[in-house]
Each structure stands twice: as structure tokens, then as C-alpha cells.
Enzyme design. Structure first.
Site, PDB file in Angstrom:
ATOM      1  N   SER A   1     -15.198  -3.791 -10.523  1.00 20.97           N
ATOM      2  CA  SER A   1     -16.346  -3.169  -9.858  1.00 20.97           C
ATOM      3  C   SER A   1     -17.597  -3.298 -10.712  1.00 20.97           C
ATOM      4  O   SER A   1     -17.532  -3.302 -11.951  1.00 20.97           O
ATOM      5  CB  SER A   1     -16.061  -1.695  -9.600  1.00 20.97           C
ATOM      6  OG  SER A   1     -17.212  -1.039  -9.086  1.00 20.97           O
TER       7      SER A   1
ATOM      8  N   ARG B   1     -30.840  -1.665  -1.013  1.00 28.04           N
ATOM      9  CA  ARG B   1     -30.153  -1.970  -2.274  1.00 28.04           C
ATOM     10  C   ARG B   1     -29.207  -3.151  -2.082  1.00 28.04           C
ATOM     11  O   ARG B   1     -29.103  -4.032  -2.926  1.00 28.04           O
ATOM     12  CB  ARG B   1     -29.391  -0.743  -2.779  1.00 28.04           C
ATOM     13  CG  ARG B   1     -28.470  -1.048  -3.962  1.00 28.04           C
ATOM     14  CD  ARG B   1     -27.745   0.190  -4.473  1.00 28.04           C
ATOM     15  NE  ARG B   1     -26.569  -0.187  -5.237  1.00 28.04           N
ATOM     16  CZ  ARG B   1     -26.573  -0.601  -6.501  1.00 28.04           C
ATOM     17  NH1 ARG B   1     -27.720  -0.699  -7.149  1.00 28.04           N
ATOM     18  NH2 ARG B   1     -25.449  -0.913  -7.123  1.00 28.04           N
TER      19      ARG B   1
ATOM     20  N   SER C   1     -10.225   4.274  -4.921  1.00 31.83           N
ATOM     21  CA  SER C   1     -11.429   3.471  -4.699  1.00 31.83           C
ATOM     22  C   SER C   1     -12.721   4.263  -4.834  1.00 31.83           C
ATOM     23  O   SER C   1     -13.807   3.683  -4.712  1.00 31.83           O
ATOM     24  CB  SER C   1     -11.382   2.835  -3.308  1.00 31.83           C
ATOM     25  OG  SER C   1     -11.359   3.832  -2.303  1.00 31.83           O
TER      26      SER C   1
ATOM     27  N   TYR D   1     -14.384   6.376 -12.439  1.00 27.31           N
ATOM     28  CA  TYR D   1     -13.952   5.187 -11.713  1.00 27.31           C
ATOM     29  C   TYR D   1     -14.391   3.924 -12.458  1.00 27.31           C
ATOM     30  O   TYR D   1     -13.606   2.979 -12.632  1.00 27.31           O
ATOM     31  CB  TYR D   1     -14.545   5.208 -10.301  1.00 27.31           C
ATOM     32  CG  TYR D   1     -14.357   3.939  -9.506  1.00 27.31           C
ATOM     33  CD1 TYR D   1     -13.131   3.634  -8.924  1.00 27.31           C
ATOM     34  CD2 TYR D   1     -15.407   3.042  -9.326  1.00 27.31           C
ATOM     35  CE1 TYR D   1     -12.954   2.468  -8.185  1.00 27.31           C
ATOM     36  CE2 TYR D   1     -15.246   1.879  -8.598  1.00 27.31           C
ATOM     37  CZ  TYR D   1     -14.019   1.593  -8.028  1.00 27.31           C
ATOM     38  OH  TYR D   1     -13.850   0.436  -7.319  1.00 27.31           O
TER      39      TYR D   1
ATOM     40  N   ASP E   1       0.858  -1.180   0.000  1.00 26.99           N
ATOM     41  CA  ASP E   1       0.000   0.000   0.000  1.00 26.99           C
ATOM     42  C   ASP E   1       0.893   1.229   0.000  1.00 26.99           C
ATOM     43  O   ASP E   1       2.119   1.125   0.161  1.00 26.99           O
ATOM     44  CB  ASP E   1      -0.934   0.014   1.212  1.00 26.99           C
ATOM     45  CG  ASP E   1      -2.260   0.710   0.899  1.00 26.99           C
ATOM     46  OD1 ASP E   1      -2.233   1.900   0.524  1.00 26.99           O
ATOM     47  OD2 ASP E   1      -3.315   0.058   1.006  1.00 26.99           O
TER      48      ASP E   1
ATOM     49  N   HIS F   1     -19.406  -0.951 -11.082  1.00 29.94           N
ATOM     50  CA  HIS F   1     -19.506   0.345 -11.751  1.00 29.94           C
ATOM     51  C   HIS F   1     -18.971   0.293 -13.182  1.00 29.94           C
ATOM     52  O   HIS F   1     -19.209   1.213 -13.964  1.00 29.94           O
ATOM     53  CB  HIS F   1     -18.793   1.418 -10.935  1.00 29.94           C
ATOM     54  CG  HIS F   1     -19.468   1.683  -9.624  1.00 29.94           C
ATOM     55  ND1 HIS F   1     -20.736   2.215  -9.540  1.00 29.94           N
ATOM     56  CD2 HIS F   1     -19.063   1.463  -8.342  1.00 29.94           C
ATOM     57  CE1 HIS F   1     -21.088   2.324  -8.264  1.00 29.94           C
ATOM     58  NE2 HIS F   1     -20.088   1.860  -7.522  1.00 29.94           N
TER      59      HIS F   1
ATOM     60  N   ASP G   1       4.051   2.574  -4.547  1.00 26.87           N
ATOM     61  CA  ASP G   1       3.074   3.207  -5.422  1.00 26.87           C
ATOM     62  C   ASP G   1       2.850   2.270  -6.601  1.00 26.87           C
ATOM     63  O   ASP G   1       3.802   1.875  -7.286  1.00 26.87           O
ATOM     64  CB  ASP G   1       3.613   4.558  -5.903  1.00 26.87           C
ATOM     65  CG  ASP G   1       2.615   5.336  -6.761  1.00 26.87           C
ATOM     66  OD1 ASP G   1       1.681   4.722  -7.315  1.00 26.87           O
ATOM     67  OD2 ASP G   1       2.789   6.559  -6.901  1.00 26.87           O
ATOM     68  N   LEU G   2       1.606   1.907  -6.859  1.00 30.76           N
ATOM     69  CA  LEU G   2       1.299   0.998  -7.958  1.00 30.76           C
ATOM     70  C   LEU G   2       1.869   1.466  -9.291  1.00 30.76           C
ATOM     71  O   LEU G   2       2.267   0.650 -10.123  1.00 30.76           O
ATOM     72  CB  LEU G   2      -0.219   0.868  -8.109  1.00 30.76           C
ATOM     73  CG  LEU G   2      -0.967  -0.066  -7.183  1.00 30.76           C
ATOM     74  CD1 LEU G   2      -2.466   0.135  -7.360  1.00 30.76           C
ATOM     75  CD2 LEU G   2      -0.580  -1.506  -7.439  1.00 30.76           C
TER      76      LEU G   2
ATOM     77  N   GLY H   1      -5.482   1.098  -5.688  1.00 36.80           N
ATOM     78  CA  GLY H   1      -5.915   2.148  -6.605  1.00 36.80           C
ATOM     79  C   GLY H   1      -6.847   3.123  -5.928  1.00 36.80           C
ATOM     80  O   GLY H   1      -7.117   3.049  -4.730  1.00 36.80           O
TER      81      GLY H   1
END
Length: 264
Positions: free
Chosen positions: A107, A173, A71, A135, A31, A109, A47-48, A69
Site C-alpha cells: 500500500s 486526489r 484492509s 495499517y 478468503d 500507506h 485464515d491467513l 488481510g
């Protein structure tokens, strides 16, 4: 076996760490900030999007669970840096290190503007991307990168279109979209040994579920949890869900609405 877990300090990482602990398994926690480690854990601050840092983090690794990442919805530049560039750097570091098994936490999303099928059938596992946010777009790119690294380099990659992961459903939901932390761990375990490339919905086998579990079950996932025991209390507090309301009718819920804090 050593598993690199990116984004280990986040909510999902915190829920998964104790559930993925096994005798003979080491979790390498990565992380941007230091993580307090426990038995069978080690850490690396990275750092990714930093190729040198990810190359170092990948040394001696057998598999990757990629949770890292940005989020939440954020500026395009931040999303691209963390989620797009970060995922590509991670995949390239894994390829160079010879790591062949990866689980990428995508996700719902990525498919947020899909609606409940009118005929009562389930939303398919590989439903064409219909992102609801920047995102969500980044998670579509994650799916595409996973597909590329599988097809070109033969890496085994499963992308989880994650639903709502909490200890219990927090709203009505979630009665449809919830995945228990235990079920998510079961899904990750199945993905850690699955050959090929897969896109699966990250959801428990809820009585009100409308996202398919066919592909997840095909790789060995067996859900053991259901949000329905929470239904009586949640409906008493919030009322029966209106399935015509976009919050309940669309995969992305409230994030498909125009009123997103002035971002649109």
C-alpha cells in the site's frame, strides 16, 4: 498454472479475478468466507494466520497473488494478526511448498508521510518507509518479509504499493493516485514472471501522477490508462486540487492527518 489468490472476496480481488482469467490457468480463491466460483476457479476457505489451513491452500500452487488481510485501519492486535502474522504464515507455506513467484499487495500507506518533491520530480519506487497508520506499518512489514524471503530463500517477490483502484477516479486526489483495474491486472501479470525482489508503485500513468513508474516498467508493466479524462467533471464538482493541502501533498492523503476518528 494454478494461482492462489488470497483475499479474493475483497474489492481488489473482485476486480482482478476476471482480468486474470486465462486459458490453462486456474485461480484458487482463498478468503475467510466462501466465494462463488466461475469457470477456471476453485475456492478454499482459510485464515491467513492458520499454518495448517495455508499449507493445505498452497498444495499444487505455482504462484501467489496475496491480497488478503485487514484492509482498513484497525486495532493493533487485529492488524498484526491478519497482516503481519498472516503474511509470514503465507510466505512460509509458499516456501515449504516450493512456490517461487509471489505478488504481495502492499500500500501507498507504507510511505504515507512522504510529500511531493518540491522540485517536481517523482517519489522514488523504494522511497524509505514512512507509514501513516498501523495499517501502513503492517505493509512496511510485508515489504520487509518479502525482502527476507527473497534474500534468504531465493523466492521472486514483487510488492505493489497500491494506489487508488476503482473503475474510475472518484475524487481529485485520485487524479494523481488512481490505478485502473486493467492496469493493475497488467502490473500483476508482469510481477508474476519478474525475477528478484521489487517494490513498485501501483498507479496508472496519469498526467498528474507523482509516484515513480520506473521500477514497475523495469519488470514489464506498461500502463494504458490515465485518470485525466475524469478531470473536467471532478474539478467542476470539487475545484482544482490545492497541492499544498496534505490530502494532495502527501502520499497517504487524509490518513496523515491527526483527526482519524479518535484512533490517535
Amino acid at each position: 498454472m494454478r494461482i492462489l489468490m488470497t483475499g479474493a472476496a475483497g474489492k481488489v480481488g473482485t476486480l482482478l479475478r476476471p482480468r486474470l482469467a486465462r486459458e490453462g490457468r486456474t485461480l484458487r480463491l482463498s478468503d475467510l468466507q466462501a466465494v462463488e466460483t466461475g469457470p477456471g476457479e476453485e475456492q478454499v476457505v482459510a485464515d491467513l494466520a492458520d499454518p495448517a489451513a495455508m499449507t493445505e491452500a498452497m498444495k499444487g500452487v505455482d504462484a501467489v497473488v496475496h491480497l488478503g488481510g485487514q484492509s482498513r485501519e484497525h486495532s493493533w492486535a487485529d492488524i498484526v494478526h491478519a497482516n503481519v502474522n498472516g503474511t509470514q504464515v503465507l510466505l512460509e507455506a509458499a516456501r515449504e511448498a516450493g512456490v517461487r513467484q509471489l505478488v504481495l499487495m502492499g500500500s501507498h500507506h507504507a510511505a504515507g508521510f512522504h510529500t511531493r518533491p518540491a522540485d517536481g520530480t517523482e517519489l522514488p519506487d523504494y522511497a524509505f518507509p514512512r507509514p501513516d497508520t498501523f495499517y501502513g506499518v503492517s505493509k512496511v512489514v510485508m515489504e520487509a518479509l518479502g525482502s527476507l524471503y527473497h534474500d534468504r530463500f531465493g523466492m521472486n517477490i514483487t510488492v505493489v504499493r497500491l494506489g487508488t483502484c476503482n473503475e474510475g477516479s472518484l475524487d481529485t486526489r485520485g487524479l494523481a493516485t488512481w490505478i485502473s483495474p486493467d492496469d493493475l491486472a497488467r502490473l500483476v501479470e508482469a510481477a508474476l514472471v519478474a525475477p528478484g525482489y521489487h517494490v513498485v508503485w501501483g498507479v496508472s500513468d496519469n498526467a498528474r501522477r507523482w509516484w515513480s513508474l520506473r521500477e514497475a516498467e523495469a519488470i514489464g508493466y506498461v500502463s494504458q490508462d490515465d485518470s485525466e479524462p475524469r478531470a473536467v467533471a471532478l474539478i467542476a464538482e470539487h475545484g482544482e486540487p490545492d497541492l499544498a493541502d496534505p490530502v494532495h501533498a502527501r502520499a497517504g492523503g487524509v490518513f496523515t492527518l491527526k483527526e482519524l476518528g479518535g484512533r490517535w
